[in-house]
Design an enzyme around this catalytic site. Structure first.
Site, PDB file in Angstrom:
ATOM      1  N   GLY A  71       0.895  -1.225  -0.055  1.00  0.00           N
ATOM      2  CA  GLY A  71       0.094  -0.102   0.099  1.00  0.00           C
ATOM      3  C   GLY A  71       0.720   1.208   0.071  1.00  0.00           C
ATOM      4  O   GLY A  71       0.622   2.234  -0.638  1.00  0.00           O
ATOM      5  N   GLN A 171      -7.570   1.122   4.302  1.00  0.00           N
ATOM      6  CA  GLN A 171      -8.248   0.677   5.333  1.00  0.00           C
ATOM      7  C   GLN A 171      -9.836   0.733   5.031  1.00  0.00           C
ATOM      8  O   GLN A 171     -10.796   0.064   5.930  1.00  0.00           O
ATOM      9  CB  GLN A 171      -8.333   1.795   6.534  1.00  0.00           C
ATOM     10  CG  GLN A 171      -6.786   1.830   7.124  1.00  0.00           C
ATOM     11  CD  GLN A 171      -6.510   0.557   8.064  1.00  0.00           C
ATOM     12  OE1 GLN A 171      -7.362  -0.380   8.365  1.00  0.00           O
ATOM     13  NE2 GLN A 171      -5.237   0.293   8.173  1.00  0.00           N
ATOM     14  N   HIS A 193      -2.713  -7.228   2.609  1.00  0.00           N
ATOM     15  CA  HIS A 193      -2.655  -7.681   4.000  1.00  0.00           C
ATOM     16  C   HIS A 193      -3.710  -7.106   4.731  1.00  0.00           C
ATOM     17  O   HIS A 193      -3.863  -7.707   6.020  1.00  0.00           O
ATOM     18  CB  HIS A 193      -1.276  -7.706   4.317  1.00  0.00           C
ATOM     19  CG  HIS A 193      -0.868  -6.197   5.019  1.00  0.00           C
ATOM     20  ND1 HIS A 193      -0.632  -6.005   6.196  1.00  0.00           N
ATOM     21  CD2 HIS A 193      -0.363  -5.393   4.261  1.00  0.00           C
ATOM     22  CE1 HIS A 193      -0.142  -4.682   6.469  1.00  0.00           C
ATOM     23  NE2 HIS A 193      -0.261  -4.326   5.298  1.00  0.00           N
ATOM     24  N   CYS A 328       4.693   6.984  16.575  1.00  0.00           N
ATOM     25  CA  CYS A 328       5.948   6.709  16.961  1.00  0.00           C
ATOM     26  C   CYS A 328       5.997   5.899  18.074  1.00  0.00           C
ATOM     27  O   CYS A 328       4.916   5.663  18.738  1.00  0.00           O
ATOM     28  CB  CYS A 328       6.753   8.010  17.565  1.00  0.00           C
ATOM     29  SG  CYS A 328       8.162   7.853  18.387  1.00  0.00           S
TER      30      CYS A 328
HETATM   31  N1  PLP Z   1      -2.515   3.690   3.913  1.00  0.00           N
HETATM   32  C1  PLP Z   1      -3.088   3.162   5.099  1.00  0.00           C
HETATM   33  C2  PLP Z   1      -4.170   4.046   5.347  1.00  0.00           C
HETATM   34  C3  PLP Z   1      -2.688   2.138   5.878  1.00  0.00           C
HETATM   35  O1  PLP Z   1      -3.329   1.661   7.070  1.00  0.00           O
HETATM   36  C4  PLP Z   1      -1.392   1.359   5.638  1.00  0.00           C
HETATM   37  C5  PLP Z   1      -1.106   0.485   6.432  1.00  0.00           C
HETATM   38  O2  PLP Z   1      -0.870   0.461   7.637  1.00  0.00           O
HETATM   39  C6  PLP Z   1      -0.893   1.722   4.506  1.00  0.00           C
HETATM   40  C7  PLP Z   1      -1.280   2.846   3.909  1.00  0.00           C
HETATM   41  C8  PLP Z   1       0.551   1.111   4.176  1.00  0.00           C
HETATM   42  O3  PLP Z   1       0.194  -0.239   3.502  1.00  0.00           O
HETATM   43  P1  PLP Z   1       1.330  -1.366   3.464  1.00  0.00           P
HETATM   44  O4  PLP Z   1       1.303  -1.997   4.786  1.00  0.00           O
HETATM   45  O5  PLP Z   1       0.891  -2.358   2.523  1.00  0.00           O
HETATM   46  O6  PLP Z   1       2.409  -0.781   3.134  1.00  0.00           O
END
Ligand code: PLP
Length: 385
Positions: A71, A171, A193, A328
């Site tokens: 993502g 999400q 995932h 963090c």
């Molecule tokens: N965007 C959002 C809103 C997320 O919650 C996450 C993951 O926590 C990501 C992007 C990043 O996705 P990835 O874990 O596949 O890099």
């Protein structure tokens, strides 16, 4: 000891069907899908099938899907890929996968209100003819609050008609009909995932006609938009996970939404100093927040005077796995940028707890959490009294 895994927004287990679907591409059909021989053609057919499924689930055409490695990569591709031709704008509560690129590019950041809703007037003020891309998420990864892209698109049409709209739907996909809700967007990011697929696979919808500069340049894969040999097993898994998610979504939202409400109500009843993040309900309803404005798996609470880290330590000791939703590790030092943007005082933001449910969550998870968390919170309150 019973374990209650309540961190599905961080990652959720793979559906058994996904594991089965992927197995044949580790052994058996292991060829590079760009090759010319039979095994390569089989691998290519499998990725094409997954592309078709994902496209339908996202309201896109198969040729508009760009598979990538996460993502995060999908978000980066959208933002860096568009930035060469103008300014970029995002909200203050985006995931770091959007926020950091926009900051790096010297982009414009738009605030939110106390409910976590985008400030549309501030968005209008941030837009002009120089803006190339606006990135706003569909559902927030900390609070679960859902936004309307139609409203954003309307503001853009008036103030930056030439700009592209990107949405991080990472999400949202487990819970919402993204095909419909993300229809106003030119670019849409998802991550496998988060909806029962494998880690390390994401996708970006790039609508036909949208010019985007590839960020990984190599052998011209994904129609020149993302170089690198495709992760065949991962892509197959993502397709199957999308299929399972869409088929069961309505039932999962209904069931898990009920579990979430029980969990949130139980924790609120047990402790007087709790604030539930989200949209304030219409007056007179008596409801704490309008939970219909959040995704069904999201239970996000802040405990006044409690340190998230201490609470997470006690929770884990007794089998409850959750997160502080802080950007963090040392949450007490750096409370979440999302809560800061919403104007939560530090004392409240330091006590944030994100309990996120998923398709696999059960009554037993909620019971375990309701047995473990209230005494842990009471213990921490006594310690500071
Ligand atoms: N965007 C959002 C809103 C997320 O919650 C996450 C993951 O926590 C990501 C992007 C990043 O996705 P990835 O874990 O596949 O890099």
């Amino acid at each position: 000891m019973a374990v209650a895994y309540l961190d599905h927004a961080a990652s959720t287990p793979m559906h058994p069907e996904v594991v089965d679907a992927m197995a044949g591409f580790f052994e058996g059909c292991y060829a590079n899908p760009t090759g010319a021989h039979r095994m390569a053609r089989d691998a290519r057919r499998a990725t094409d099938d997954a592309r078709d499924i994902l496209a339908e689930a996202l309201g896109a055409r198969p040729g508009e899907i760009v598979f990538c490695g996460s993502g995060t990569e999908a978000d980066n591709l959208a933002i860096f890929g568009a930035a060469a031709s103008g300014a970029v704008v995002c909200s203050a509560v985006e995931h770091p996968a959007v926020l950091r690129p926009v900051e790096q590019l010297g982009g414009r950041i738009v605030g939110v209100d106390r409910d976590g809703m985008l400030d549309l007037e501030a968005l209008a003020a941030a837009l002009d003819g120089d803006v190339r891309l606006v990135s706003v998420m569909l559902a927030n990864n900390e609070t679960g609050v859902v936004w309307s892209l139609e409203e954003v698109a309307e503001v853009m049409a008036r103030h930056a008609p030439g700009a592209l709209l990107h949405t991080d739907a990472v999400q949202a996909f487990p819970w919402l009909d993204v095909a419909n809700r993300a229809a106003p967007a030119d670019l849409v990011s998802v991550s496998a995932h988060k909806f029962g697929g494998p880690k390390g696979v994401g996708a970006l919808v790039v609508r036909d006609g949208v010019e985007l500069q590839a960020q990984i340049v190599g052998g011209g894969q994904e129609a020149e938009r993302r170089g690198g040999t495709p992760n065949v097993a991962g892509i197959v898994g993502m397709g199957r996970a999308a299929q399972v998610t869409v088929a069961r979504r309505a039932e999962v939202v209904e069931r898990v939404g009920g579990l979430r409400d029980r969990l949130a109500d139980g924790l609120r009843d047990a402790d007087g100093g709790v604030t539930e993040s989200g949209v304030q309900p219409a007056s007179g309803t008596g409801a704490p927040v309008d939970r219909s404005a959040k995704v069904a798996g999201s239970c996000h609470l802040c405990f006044e005077g409690v340190e998230s880290e201490a609470l997470l330590f006690l929770a884990e000791r007794d089998g409850v796995y959750a997160s502080a939703a802080s950007s963090c590790a040392s949450g007490a030092e750096h409370p979440s940028h999302v809560l800061a943007a919403m104007g939560y005082p530090r004392s409240l933001a330091r006590g944030s707890l994100r309990l996120s449910l998923g398709a696999a969550s059960s009554e037993a998870d909620v019971e375990t959490a309701l047995a473990v968390l209230p005494p842990a919170i009471a213990q921490l309150r006594r310690a500071v009294a």
